[in-house]
Design a protein around this motif. Structure first.
Motif, PDB file in Angstrom:
ATOM      1  N   MET A 135      42.572  42.861  43.313  1.00 58.65           N
ATOM      2  CA  MET A 135      42.618  41.700  42.427  1.00 58.65           C
ATOM      3  C   MET A 135      43.284  42.041  41.094  1.00 58.65           C
ATOM      4  O   MET A 135      43.683  41.149  40.356  1.00 58.65           O
ATOM      5  N   GLY A 136      43.377  43.338  40.763  1.00 66.26           N
ATOM      6  CA  GLY A 136      44.060  43.749  39.541  1.00 66.26           C
ATOM      7  C   GLY A 136      43.368  43.340  38.258  1.00 66.26           C
ATOM      8  O   GLY A 136      43.999  43.272  37.204  1.00 66.26           O
ATOM      9  N   GLN A 137      42.082  43.086  38.314  1.00 64.17           N
ATOM     10  CA  GLN A 137      41.325  42.660  37.136  1.00 64.17           C
ATOM     11  C   GLN A 137      40.427  43.797  36.658  1.00 64.17           C
ATOM     12  O   GLN A 137      39.206  43.725  36.729  1.00 64.17           O
ATOM     13  N   TYR A 138      41.055  44.834  36.155  1.00 61.01           N
ATOM     14  CA  TYR A 138      40.309  46.001  35.692  1.00 61.01           C
ATOM     15  C   TYR A 138      39.694  45.708  34.327  1.00 61.01           C
ATOM     16  O   TYR A 138      40.311  45.088  33.481  1.00 61.01           O
ATOM     17  N   SER A 139      38.482  46.208  34.106  1.00 59.06           N
ATOM     18  CA  SER A 139      37.808  45.974  32.827  1.00 59.06           C
ATOM     19  C   SER A 139      37.393  47.264  32.129  1.00 59.06           C
ATOM     20  O   SER A 139      37.206  47.264  30.920  1.00 59.06           O
ATOM     21  N   GLN A 140      37.240  48.314  32.866  1.00 62.51           N
ATOM     22  CA  GLN A 140      36.772  49.573  32.282  1.00 62.51           C
ATOM     23  C   GLN A 140      37.930  50.316  31.609  1.00 62.51           C
ATOM     24  O   GLN A 140      39.022  50.412  32.174  1.00 62.51           O
ATOM     25  N   PRO A 141      37.716  50.854  30.421  1.00 63.46           N
ATOM     26  CA  PRO A 141      38.785  51.579  29.723  1.00 63.46           C
ATOM     27  C   PRO A 141      39.382  52.728  30.536  1.00 63.46           C
ATOM     28  O   PRO A 141      40.588  52.934  30.528  1.00 63.46           O
ATOM     29  N   HIS A 142      38.534  53.457  31.269  1.00 60.16           N
ATOM     30  CA  HIS A 142      39.055  54.571  32.067  1.00 60.16           C
ATOM     31  C   HIS A 142      39.941  54.076  33.204  1.00 60.16           C
ATOM     32  O   HIS A 142      40.943  54.696  33.528  1.00 60.16           O
ATOM     33  N   THR A 143      39.605  52.934  33.788  1.00 64.21           N
ATOM     34  CA  THR A 143      40.433  52.371  34.859  1.00 64.21           C
ATOM     35  C   THR A 143      41.757  51.876  34.297  1.00 64.21           C
ATOM     36  O   THR A 143      42.821  52.095  34.895  1.00 64.21           O
ATOM     37  N   LEU A 144      41.712  51.215  33.154  1.00 60.15           N
ATOM     38  CA  LEU A 144      42.937  50.720  32.521  1.00 60.15           C
ATOM     39  C   LEU A 144      43.876  51.877  32.171  1.00 60.15           C
ATOM     40  O   LEU A 144      45.091  51.776  32.387  1.00 60.15           O
ATOM     41  N   ARG A 145      43.320  52.954  31.677  1.00 57.94           N
ATOM     42  CA  ARG A 145      44.131  54.127  31.332  1.00 57.94           C
ATOM     43  C   ARG A 145      44.740  54.752  32.585  1.00 57.94           C
ATOM     44  O   ARG A 145      45.914  55.121  32.612  1.00 57.94           O
ATOM     45  N   TRP A 146      43.956  54.878  33.661  1.00 51.32           N
ATOM     46  CA  TRP A 146      44.433  55.416  34.940  1.00 51.32           C
ATOM     47  C   TRP A 146      45.510  54.506  35.521  1.00 51.32           C
ATOM     48  O   TRP A 146      46.544  54.981  36.003  1.00 51.32           O
ATOM     49  N   ALA A 147      45.298  53.202  35.461  1.00 52.25           N
ATOM     50  CA  ALA A 147      46.280  52.242  35.979  1.00 52.25           C
ATOM     51  C   ALA A 147      47.604  52.351  35.228  1.00 52.25           C
ATOM     52  O   ALA A 147      48.683  52.314  35.838  1.00 52.25           O
TER      53      ALA A 147
ATOM     54  N   THR B 186      48.780  54.979  33.718  1.00 43.31           N
ATOM     55  CA  THR B 186      49.411  56.243  34.094  1.00 43.31           C
ATOM     56  C   THR B 186      50.093  56.131  35.454  1.00 43.31           C
ATOM     57  O   THR B 186      51.270  56.479  35.603  1.00 43.31           O
ATOM     58  N   ILE B 187      49.386  55.645  36.448  1.00 42.07           N
ATOM     59  CA  ILE B 187      49.943  55.550  37.802  1.00 42.07           C
ATOM     60  C   ILE B 187      51.109  54.570  37.832  1.00 42.07           C
ATOM     61  O   ILE B 187      52.130  54.823  38.473  1.00 42.07           O
ATOM     62  N   ALA B 188      51.007  53.460  37.119  1.00 44.36           N
ATOM     63  CA  ALA B 188      52.094  52.471  37.078  1.00 44.36           C
ATOM     64  C   ALA B 188      53.371  53.058  36.485  1.00 44.36           C
ATOM     65  O   ALA B 188      54.473  52.615  36.824  1.00 44.36           O
ATOM     66  N   SER B 189      53.250  54.059  35.657  1.00 48.44           N
ATOM     67  CA  SER B 189      54.424  54.617  34.974  1.00 48.44           C
ATOM     68  C   SER B 189      55.283  55.524  35.862  1.00 48.44           C
ATOM     69  O   SER B 189      56.383  55.890  35.475  1.00 48.44           O
ATOM     70  N   TYR B 190      54.809  55.874  37.043  1.00 49.01           N
ATOM     71  CA  TYR B 190      55.545  56.770  37.941  1.00 49.01           C
ATOM     72  C   TYR B 190      56.178  56.006  39.098  1.00 49.01           C
ATOM     73  O   TYR B 190      55.653  54.997  39.548  1.00 49.01           O
ATOM     74  N   ASP B 191      57.297  56.548  39.592  1.00 54.48           N
ATOM     75  CA  ASP B 191      57.997  55.944  40.727  1.00 54.48           C
ATOM     76  C   ASP B 191      57.620  56.574  42.057  1.00 54.48           C
ATOM     77  O   ASP B 191      57.906  56.024  43.113  1.00 54.48           O
ATOM     78  N   GLY B 192      57.035  57.745  42.028  1.00 53.77           N
ATOM     79  CA  GLY B 192      56.659  58.446  43.247  1.00 53.77           C
ATOM     80  C   GLY B 192      55.678  59.550  42.918  1.00 53.77           C
ATOM     81  O   GLY B 192      55.473  59.879  41.745  1.00 53.77           O
ATOM     82  N   PHE B 193      55.094  60.121  43.964  1.00 58.79           N
ATOM     83  CA  PHE B 193      54.021  61.080  43.771  1.00 58.79           C
ATOM     84  C   PHE B 193      54.083  62.218  44.780  1.00 58.79           C
ATOM     85  O   PHE B 193      54.502  62.028  45.917  1.00 58.79           O
TER      86      PHE B 193
ATOM     87  N   ASP C 292      41.464  54.999  45.421  1.00 56.49           N
ATOM     88  CA  ASP C 292      40.833  53.703  45.692  1.00 56.49           C
ATOM     89  C   ASP C 292      40.594  52.844  44.469  1.00 56.49           C
ATOM     90  O   ASP C 292      40.428  51.631  44.589  1.00 56.49           O
ATOM     91  N   VAL C 293      40.574  53.418  43.290  1.00 56.26           N
ATOM     92  CA  VAL C 293      40.295  52.684  42.056  1.00 56.26           C
ATOM     93  C   VAL C 293      41.385  51.643  41.765  1.00 56.26           C
ATOM     94  O   VAL C 293      41.112  50.626  41.129  1.00 56.26           O
ATOM     95  N   LEU C 294      42.607  51.882  42.255  1.00 55.92           N
ATOM     96  CA  LEU C 294      43.747  51.015  41.946  1.00 55.92           C
ATOM     97  C   LEU C 294      44.351  50.432  43.224  1.00 55.92           C
ATOM     98  O   LEU C 294      44.070  50.890  44.325  1.00 55.92           O
ATOM     99  N   TYR C 295      45.213  49.451  43.046  1.00 49.05           N
ATOM    100  CA  TYR C 295      45.944  48.910  44.196  1.00 49.05           C
ATOM    101  C   TYR C 295      47.425  48.719  43.868  1.00 49.05           C
ATOM    102  O   TYR C 295      48.266  49.489  44.288  1.00 49.05           O
TER     103      TYR C 295
END
Length: 156
Positions: free
Chosen positions: A17-29, A31-38, A58-61
């Motif tokens: 759903m992409g409705q993150y509320s926790q600061p740690h999840t927002l920070r992780w999201a 970070t992951i969004a900023s990369y093109d591959g892993f 699993d924390v993100l989608y």
């Protein structure tokens, strides 16, 4: 090194759903969004990946979608079973997993099971894996355009 504290299942809504509320999840999201591959490095525990890695994934989608992923694994059989599970998870997250991987054996790539001493063919496998992740990341770039509408699964 940056660390992230990602408690298990502490968001009100599921990740798709992409409705993150926790600061740690927002920070992780972010970070992951900023990369093109892993390149994901995983041990093998009980024929699968670690719980901590599974939780971090699993924390993100949407942040994982349309990105390439390669694997470096280690264990008694090179962590191959952990990677097989991660390939299934990657497909669900709309990630393109590359064919090449590095599978490090605790018996042949570590001295006394602790000192890392990989065989030369592991370096070659790593180079191939990195090349494939870079190529697939570039190929998937048009799908990651910011102006492209994001369609999430229905809440049915």
């Amino acid at each position: 090194m940056v660390t992230y504290q990602l408690p298990h299942l502490d968001e009100a809504y599921r990740p798709s759903m992409g409705q993150y509320s926790q600061p740690h999840t927002l920070r992780w999201a972010e970070t992951i969004a900023s990369y093109d591959g892993f390149i994901i490095v995983t041990p093998e525990y009980n024929h699968s990946t670690s719980g901590a890695l599974k939780n971090a994934i699993d924390v993100l989608y949407a942040e994982w979608n349309n990105k390439a992923v390669g694997f470096v694994s280690y264990g008694s059989v090179g962590g191959a079973r952990a990677v097989e599970h991660l390939r299934l998870i990657s497909g669900e997250l709309q990630m393109a997993d590359v064919r090449s991987q590095v599978a490090l054996s605790l018996f042949t790539d570590f001295e006394n099971f602790s000192t890392f001493k990989p065989n030369q063919f592991q370096q070659d496998a790593l180079t191939t894996t990195l090349d494939q992740v870079v190529a697939w990341s570039a190929a998937l770039a048009p799908l990651r355009k910011p102006d492209r509408p994001c369609v999430l699964p229905s809440a049915a």
